[in-house]
Motif scaffolding. Structure first.
Motif, mmCIF file in Angstrom:
data_model
loop_
_atom_site.group_PDB
_atom_site.id
_atom_site.type_symbol
_atom_site.label_atom_id
_atom_site.label_comp_id
_atom_site.label_asym_id
_atom_site.label_seq_id
_atom_site.Cartn_x
_atom_site.Cartn_y
_atom_site.Cartn_z
ATOM 1 N N SER A 230 0.779 -1.195 0.025
ATOM 2 C CA SER A 230 -0.156 0.013 -0.172
ATOM 3 C C SER A 230 0.979 1.276 -0.374
ATOM 4 C CB SER A 230 -1.007 0.130 1.279
ATOM 5 O OG SER A 230 -0.247 -0.098 2.259
ATOM 6 N N ALA A 231 1.891 1.284 0.930
ATOM 7 C CA ALA A 231 2.815 2.626 0.831
ATOM 8 C C ALA A 231 3.501 2.827 -0.530
ATOM 9 C CB ALA A 231 3.852 2.219 1.672
ATOM 10 N N GLN A 232 3.784 1.727 -1.370
ATOM 11 C CA GLN A 232 4.290 1.824 -2.498
ATOM 12 C C GLN A 232 3.199 2.354 -3.479
ATOM 13 O OE1 GLN A 232 5.011 -0.894 -0.707
ATOM 14 N NE2 GLN A 232 7.317 -0.238 -0.425
ATOM 15 N N ALA A 233 1.870 1.749 -3.446
ATOM 16 C CA ALA A 233 0.883 2.227 -4.374
ATOM 17 C C ALA A 233 0.762 3.752 -4.150
ATOM 18 C CB ALA A 233 -0.422 1.500 -3.917
ATOM 19 N N ARG A 234 0.852 4.050 -2.683
ATOM 20 C CA ARG A 234 0.343 5.733 -2.492
ATOM 21 C C ARG A 234 1.717 6.333 -3.159
ATOM 22 N NH1 ARG A 234 -0.709 3.403 2.830
ATOM 23 N NH2 ARG A 234 -2.962 3.565 2.991
ATOM 24 N N ALA A 235 2.714 5.937 -3.081
ATOM 25 C CA ALA A 235 3.705 6.576 -3.757
ATOM 26 C C ALA A 235 3.773 6.964 -5.152
ATOM 27 C CB ALA A 235 5.282 5.742 -3.460
ATOM 28 N N ALA A 236 3.277 5.854 -5.810
ATOM 29 C CA ALA A 236 2.986 6.026 -7.343
ATOM 30 C C ALA A 236 1.857 6.938 -7.561
ATOM 31 C CB ALA A 236 2.426 4.246 -7.767
ATOM 32 N N ALA A 237 1.097 6.904 -6.927
ATOM 33 C CA ALA A 237 -0.221 7.917 -7.107
ATOM 34 C C ALA A 237 0.228 9.395 -6.786
ATOM 35 C CB ALA A 237 -1.344 7.557 -5.927
ATOM 36 N N ARG A 238 1.099 9.490 -5.643
ATOM 37 C CA ARG A 238 1.638 10.896 -5.530
ATOM 38 C C ARG A 238 2.547 11.189 -6.893
ATOM 39 N NH1 ARG A 238 1.597 9.850 0.022
ATOM 40 N NH2 ARG A 238 3.401 8.495 0.000
ATOM 41 N N ALA A 239 3.354 10.246 -7.316
ATOM 42 C CA ALA A 239 4.268 10.495 -8.465
ATOM 43 C C ALA A 239 3.621 10.636 -9.895
ATOM 44 C CB ALA A 239 5.377 9.435 -8.452
ATOM 45 N N CYS A 240 2.630 10.050 -10.047
ATOM 46 C CA CYS A 240 1.922 10.282 -11.336
ATOM 47 C C CYS A 240 1.767 11.696 -11.657
ATOM 48 C CB CYS A 240 0.605 9.381 -11.429
ATOM 49 S SG CYS A 240 -0.363 9.529 -12.994
ATOM 50 N N PRO A 241 2.362 12.034 -12.798
ATOM 51 C CA PRO A 241 2.271 13.398 -13.347
ATOM 52 C C PRO A 241 0.836 13.641 -13.644
ATOM 53 C CG PRO A 241 3.402 12.199 -14.919
ATOM 54 C CD PRO A 241 3.191 11.228 -13.993
ATOM 55 N N THR A 242 0.103 12.840 -14.322
ATOM 56 C CA THR A 242 -1.290 13.172 -14.701
ATOM 57 C C THR A 242 -2.665 13.029 -13.639
ATOM 58 O OG1 THR A 242 -1.717 11.043 -15.664
ATOM 59 C CG2 THR A 242 -0.696 12.668 -17.244
ATOM 60 N N ARG A 243 -2.102 12.268 -12.540
ATOM 61 C CA ARG A 243 -3.145 12.297 -11.298
ATOM 62 C C ARG A 243 -4.032 11.196 -12.023
ATOM 63 N NH1 ARG A 243 -1.535 13.766 -6.309
ATOM 64 N NH2 ARG A 243 -0.861 15.997 -6.430
ATOM 65 N N ALA A 244 -3.610 10.300 -12.600
ATOM 66 C CA ALA A 244 -4.462 9.133 -13.268
ATOM 67 C C ALA A 244 -4.687 7.975 -12.335
ATOM 68 C CB ALA A 244 -3.849 8.617 -14.802
ATOM 69 N N ILE A 245 -4.030 7.911 -11.192
ATOM 70 C CA ILE A 245 -4.429 6.846 -10.265
ATOM 71 C C ILE A 245 -5.024 7.552 -8.932
ATOM 72 C CG2 ILE A 245 -3.049 5.363 -8.716
ATOM 73 C CD1 ILE A 245 -0.590 5.369 -10.641
ATOM 74 N N GLU A 246 -6.117 6.650 -8.662
ATOM 75 C CA GLU A 246 -6.956 6.768 -7.632
ATOM 76 C C GLU A 246 -7.052 5.723 -6.698
ATOM 77 O OE1 GLU A 246 -11.663 8.108 -6.565
ATOM 78 O OE2 GLU A 246 -11.001 7.697 -8.615
ATOM 79 N N LEU A 247 -6.753 6.187 -5.249
ATOM 80 C CA LEU A 247 -6.814 4.923 -4.108
ATOM 81 C C LEU A 247 -7.846 5.112 -3.395
ATOM 82 C CD1 LEU A 247 -2.964 5.028 -3.410
ATOM 83 C CD2 LEU A 247 -4.110 3.745 -5.102
ATOM 84 N N ARG A 248 -8.672 4.284 -2.932
ATOM 85 C CA ARG A 248 -9.760 4.343 -2.163
ATOM 86 C C ARG A 248 -9.406 3.298 -1.027
ATOM 87 N NH1 ARG A 248 -14.166 6.950 -3.709
ATOM 88 N NH2 ARG A 248 -14.308 7.997 -5.698
ATOM 89 N N GLU A 249 -9.989 3.454 0.274
ATOM 90 C CA GLU A 249 -10.047 2.595 1.165
ATOM 91 C C GLU A 249 -10.883 1.579 0.863
ATOM 92 O OE1 GLU A 249 -11.389 4.152 4.946
ATOM 93 O OE2 GLU A 249 -9.679 6.028 4.798
ATOM 94 N N ASN A 250 -10.365 -0.069 1.362
ATOM 95 C CA ASN A 250 -11.200 -1.204 1.121
ATOM 96 C C ASN A 250 -11.861 -1.501 2.512
ATOM 97 O OD1 ASN A 250 -12.316 -3.621 0.665
ATOM 98 N ND2 ASN A 250 -10.443 -4.444 -0.443
ATOM 99 N N THR A 251 -13.271 -1.143 2.430
ATOM 100 C CA THR A 251 -13.973 -1.482 3.645
ATOM 101 C C THR A 251 -14.406 -2.761 3.892
ATOM 102 O OG1 THR A 251 -16.055 -0.681 2.527
ATOM 103 C CG2 THR A 251 -14.707 0.998 3.555
ATOM 104 N N ARG A 252 -14.187 -3.581 3.039
ATOM 105 C CA ARG A 252 -14.547 -4.834 3.284
ATOM 106 C C ARG A 252 -13.578 -5.632 4.029
ATOM 107 N NH1 ARG A 252 -17.020 -6.658 -2.691
ATOM 108 N NH2 ARG A 252 -18.365 -4.935 -2.969
#
Length: 279
Positions: A257-279
């Motif tokens: 998850s930490a690496q996924a957050r880093a990827a979302a922050r680094a994406c220059p086009t803001r194409a990555i969206e992360l959401r909490e998995n409540t299940r």
């Protein structure tokens, strides 16, 4: 000692003196451009400056600086062929044929050319192989810096390099080190924001930390430009195929998850969206 220096100075003709000045000037310009190229490349890859300008401007700026580095570096090497006691082409392209201090510069410049050539072959190679070659720029810069310092010491210009060289080298090394620090460390020292995973902010669930929290990943295909920065940040979550398509884990392992957050922050086009998995 003084008489020896006097003899050596007398042996340098006006022609050689002019060539050496050109070589020294091109070397200093190459050193400056090299440091700026590395800094701009790191800032672009991490997305730390994407809010101030567009992705294309960032990419173009990095390529212009890299081209200037290669141009001035090549001019510096070529200048030695114009000396009265000139270097041969073999001495300029094969390391350790000449003095060792020149070998560092030759290897560094050749590695930079290898990186530049593979930039145009990006779509013909697997991304991971291309990334490994591109990362040769880091040791290339290190070898070139060693060559610069040895050369400055041999030519009596070490005081100038202490003043100007360290001024450029210290921030370059600092930014490079920050590039490879874990995201949690950067957030802890306040260099990046600990951004929430979902639109409502981080969960208060005491059963999991922000580092191991389970998340859902989605990518906006209209925004994604397949730059591959996400794969560099989180290769276990994002993979670019040989044909340029992006595959990703919609529900990655909580340990990623930490690496996924880093990827979302680094994406220059803001194409990555992360959401909490409540299940």
């Amino acid at each position: 000692m003084f008489s020896r220096l006097t003899v050596l100075a007398a042996a340098i003709t006006p022609h050689d003196s002019g060539v050496r000045q050109m070589a020294a000037l091109s070397a200093r310009l190459a050193y400056v451009m090299m440091c700026l190229t590395l800094c701009w490349g790191v800032l672009t890859a991490t997305g730390w400056v994407r809010r101030t300008t567009g992705r294309q401007a960032l990419r173009s700026g990095h390529m212009v600086l890299a081209t200037l580095t290669l141009a001035f570096g090549t001019l510096h090497a070529a200048a030695f062929t114009f000396l009265d006691e000139h270097f041969s082409v073999v001495q300029l392209i094969i390391p350790f044929v000449g003095p060792t201090r020149h070998a560092f510069g030759i290897i560094g410049l050749e590695l930079m050319f290898a990186v530049a050539i593979t930039v145009g072959m990006r779509k013909l190679m697997f991304y991971r192989n291309w990334l490994r070659i591109h990362q040769l720029a880091y040791p290339a810069v290190g070898l070139t810096v060693i060559h610069s310092w040895f050369g400055a010491a041999a030519n009596g210009h070490l005081s100038l390099l202490w003043l100007a060289g360290l001024t450029l080298l210290v921030p370059t090394v600092t930014i490079t080190i920050l590039r490879f620090l874990p995201v949690e460390t950067l957030a802890r020292i306040g260099l990046v924001e600990a951004e929430p995973v979902g639109p409502t902010g981080p969960t208060d669930d005491p059963g999991g930390s922000a580092r191991t929290q389970r998340i859902n990943v989605s990518v906006d295909n209209q925004r994604c430009r397949r730059y591959g920065i996400c794969q560099a940040e989180a290769p276990q979550v994002f993979q670019l195929t040989e044909d340029g398509r992006l595959h990703y884990e919609r529900r990655p392992d909580p340990r990623d998850s930490a690496q996924a957050r880093a990827a979302a922050r680094a994406c220059p086009t803001r194409a990555i969206e992360l959401r909490e998995n409540t299940r």
